[in-house]
Design an enzyme around this catalytic site. Structure first.
Site, PDB file in Angstrom:
ATOM      1  CB  SER A  87     -55.588 -26.223  49.554  1.00  0.00           C
ATOM      2  OG  SER A  87     -55.582 -27.404  48.771  1.00  0.00           O
ATOM      3  CE1 TYR A  97     -51.150 -27.722  52.023  1.00  0.00           C
ATOM      4  CE2 TYR A  97     -52.780 -29.067  50.886  1.00  0.00           C
ATOM      5  CZ  TYR A  97     -52.048 -27.909  50.975  1.00  0.00           C
ATOM      6  OH  TYR A  97     -52.213 -26.912  50.034  1.00  0.00           O
TER       7      TYR A  97
END
Length: 233
Positions: free
Chosen positions: A129, A142
């Protein structure tokens, strides 16, 4: 159609796009948990597997099932992931562990279970990501899990390179998932900050995964390819 691929979290969004892309010339197994696969994701050369990857023994069972059915495994796409809010004011050990478990530890477990079956030319591609380098507010764990995945990618590339096995990652930018589109105002904000002038589509990521998994990328390993449309350049 000789090569066999395993895609985790392949029933929706980016995972589904990857499955649909690879099925053109791979036999593909894919895992799912809460989203039942569309009937179009069925047929010869496809193997849906319902599994909670974080449960003890599941990664090993999945690899065993895939190899028993298809006889080999050439590509692993670590797509399954968990995004969950982890505000600094509220430390929830269970939430933090769940994120790290699925996003970072499951890829390691799958690789360990697959090692006896991987041959030179095999490829591992993980979905990272942009939040690995752009920390998301109230979801830093995250981002940290994806940063850890990037480092794991480099480390495994170094260790597996002598065996002819490549390990890379793709870091998506803002992607609109058809099953769960972003609100229009948030989409517009992402578009405003993206050089290409549009939000990403799952197919954009699937094409990058295909490239890194293919022999066209035979001299690429240990890399995290940003597919963001030039977000925040």
């Amino acid at each position: 159609m000789d090569k066999v691929a395993l895609v985790t979290g392949g029933a929706r969004g980016i995972g589904r796009a990857i499955v649909e892309d690879l099925r053109r010339d791979h036999r593909v197994a894919f895992t799912w948990l809460s989203t039942e696969p569309d009937p179009v994701l069925a047929g010869e050369g496809l193997q849906p597997i319902r599994s909670d990857l974080t449960q003890d023994g599941q990664p090993e069972a999945i690899i065993r099932d895939v190899v028993e059915r298809f006889g080999r495994l050439d590509v692993i796409v670590n797509n399954a992931g968990l995004v969950r809010s982890t505000p600094k004011e509220n430390f929830d050990r269970e939430d933090h562990r769940a994120i790290l478990d699925l996003n970072l530890l499951v890829p390691a477990a799958l690789l360990a279970a697959t090692m006896p079956h991987l041959k030179p030319g095999a490829a591992i591609v993980s979905i990272s990501s942009m939040n690995a380098v752009l920390p998301p507010k109230d979801a830093v764990i995250y981002g940290a899990s994806k940063a850890g995945l990037n480092l794991w990618t480099r480390g495994m590339a170094k260790e597996l390179g002598p065996q002819g096995i490549r390990v890379n990652a793709v870091a998506p930018g803002a992607i609109n998932i058809p099953e769960d589109p972003r609100p229009e105002d948030l989409t517009a904000l992402f578009v405003e900050n993206t050089a290409i002038g549009r939000i990403g589509r799952p197919e954009d990521i699937a094409k990058a995964v295909r490239f890194l998994a293919s022999d066209d990328a035979a001299f690429i390993t240990g890399e995290t390819l940003a597919v963001t449309g030039g977000y925040r350049l």
